[in-house]
Design an enzyme around this catalytic site. Structure first.
Site, mmCIF file in Angstrom:
data_model
loop_
_atom_site.group_PDB
_atom_site.id
_atom_site.type_symbol
_atom_site.label_atom_id
_atom_site.label_comp_id
_atom_site.label_asym_id
_atom_site.label_seq_id
_atom_site.Cartn_x
_atom_site.Cartn_y
_atom_site.Cartn_z
ATOM 1 N N GLU A 117 0.822 -1.217 0.000
ATOM 2 C CA GLU A 117 0.000 0.000 0.000
ATOM 3 C C GLU A 117 0.856 1.268 0.000
ATOM 4 O O GLU A 117 0.346 2.359 0.291
ATOM 5 C CB GLU A 117 -0.962 0.013 1.197
ATOM 6 N N HIS A 141 -2.811 2.203 8.375
ATOM 7 C CA HIS A 141 -3.885 1.403 7.781
ATOM 8 C C HIS A 141 -4.129 0.188 8.660
ATOM 9 O O HIS A 141 -3.192 -0.534 8.996
ATOM 10 C CB HIS A 141 -3.475 0.964 6.374
ATOM 11 N N GLU A 171 -17.699 11.981 22.240
ATOM 12 C CA GLU A 171 -16.407 12.605 21.926
ATOM 13 C C GLU A 171 -16.050 12.543 20.445
ATOM 14 O O GLU A 171 -15.109 13.213 20.007
ATOM 15 C CB GLU A 171 -15.289 11.927 22.736
ATOM 16 N N HIS A 212 -12.868 -3.491 3.814
ATOM 17 C CA HIS A 212 -11.405 -3.673 3.937
ATOM 18 C C HIS A 212 -10.841 -3.079 5.230
ATOM 19 O O HIS A 212 -10.206 -3.787 5.998
ATOM 20 C CB HIS A 212 -10.725 -3.060 2.696
HETATM 21 P P1 13P Z 1 1.047 -5.474 3.056
HETATM 22 O O1 13P Z 1 1.448 -6.734 3.779
HETATM 23 O O2 13P Z 1 1.644 -5.409 1.668
HETATM 24 O O3 13P Z 1 1.345 -4.248 3.878
HETATM 25 O O4 13P Z 1 -0.520 -5.528 2.811
HETATM 26 C C1 13P Z 1 -1.404 -5.663 3.886
HETATM 27 C C2 13P Z 1 -2.690 -4.965 3.653
HETATM 28 O O5 13P Z 1 -3.381 -4.666 4.598
HETATM 29 C C3 13P Z 1 -3.099 -4.632 2.266
HETATM 30 O O6 13P Z 1 -4.189 -3.752 2.244
HETATM 31 ZN ZN ZN Z 2 -5.344 -3.808 4.091
#
Ligand code: 13P
Ligand code: ZN
Length: 274
Positions: A117, A141, A171, A212
């Protein structure tokens, strides 16, 4: 010579990987983290750098990150292992002058590359750095289960998600007054989802990826982790309400939201108020 863990920023990076793991957000290699290093931090790490690994094109470019350095989790690496062997699971990358390629200066000693990513992290860093006059440093992420579950139930709009989250814990509006963005389902790991995310990161410091997870931005590890945690907890509360099978008798009203904004001295995104 000092060890890599002697540096506060590396300890904080590893701690955040662990914190997310303990929350249950990083099954297998799920999730990733990047941090844009300060000049003073780059200088500290200089003795650890090797410049014999080649440049790799990124597929996207962002002028304001020319010559930047990032700590990044490795692709396919498990965040729970960052603490056990940072040198095998994390890396420090340098961005070239043209701001369209990276090379590894430290880490991933058993081989590998930064997170798949990276294009999304990179473009998100670019827009958040610009939006915050250089204050923003962290892009995070995570695969947060309650938010992911909500993306099967709520319409995939910034307004629907923002209002549901604001109303789920008092909050919340204070923590993310601009609201959250939502990206429709897209193939992860590429430049298209990176561009779609970065467009929304111009407006929000948190963007949900349907089915996701979430991307959060912040000036430091505490605030970006705290933003992720607050959003996920609100989503969990919302799911409990839906799952209770009870009728909703009352909620936080738009009047309540406006009173909150006045009391805390924050400006809520008017687009999401009635
Ligand atoms: P990576 O292992 O390449 O960081 O990917 C994990 C992930 O969450 C992809 O969206
Ligand atoms: Zn991911």
């Amino acid at each position: 010579m000092a060890g890599i863990r002697d540096f506060e920023v590396m300890r904080s990076f590893i701690r955040m990987c662990n914190d997310g793991w303990q929350q249950g957000w990083h099954e297998r290699n799920g999730g990733n983290l990047t941090y844009r290093l300060r000049d003073s931090e780059i200088a500290q790490f200089e003795p650890f750098f090797r410049r014999d690994r080649g440049w790799v094109p990124m597929g996207v470019t962002a002028e304001n990150l020319s010559g930047a350095y990032f700590i990044a989790t490795g692709s396919g690496k498990f965040l729970r292992n960052a603490d056990i062997a940072p040198e095998d699971n994390l890396c420090i990358v340098e961005i070239n002058k043209a701001a369209d390629a990276w090379r590894i200066l430290w880490g991933l000693e058993q081989g590998g590359r930064p997170t798949s990513e990276l294009p999304t992290h990179f473009l998100n860093h670019s827009v958040r750095t610009a939006a915050t006059k250089g204050q923003s440093r962290v892009i995070y992420h995570a695969h947060t289960p309650a938010v992911i579950a909500l993306t099967y139930i709520l319409p995939l709009s910034a307004r629907d998600f923002t209002r549901a989250l604001w109303q789920s814990a008092t909050e919340c509006p204070v923590v993310f007054p601009q609201g959250v963005g939502v990206v429709d389902w897209m193939v992860p790991g590429g430049t298209e989802i990176a561009k779609a995310s970065a467009e929304l990161m111009k407006l929000y410091d948190a963007v949900i990826w349907a089915h996701h997870g979430i991307f959060c931005a912040g000036p430091d590890f505490d605030l970006s982790f705290g933003l992720m945690h607050t959003i996920e907890k609100a989503a969990d509360i919302y799911l409990r309400i839906l799952g209770s099978g009870q009728r909703i008798r009352q909620t936080i009203s738009d009047g309540n939201l406006r009173d909150l904004a006045a009391a805390f001295g924050i400006t809520l995104n008017e687009e999401f108020l009635d």
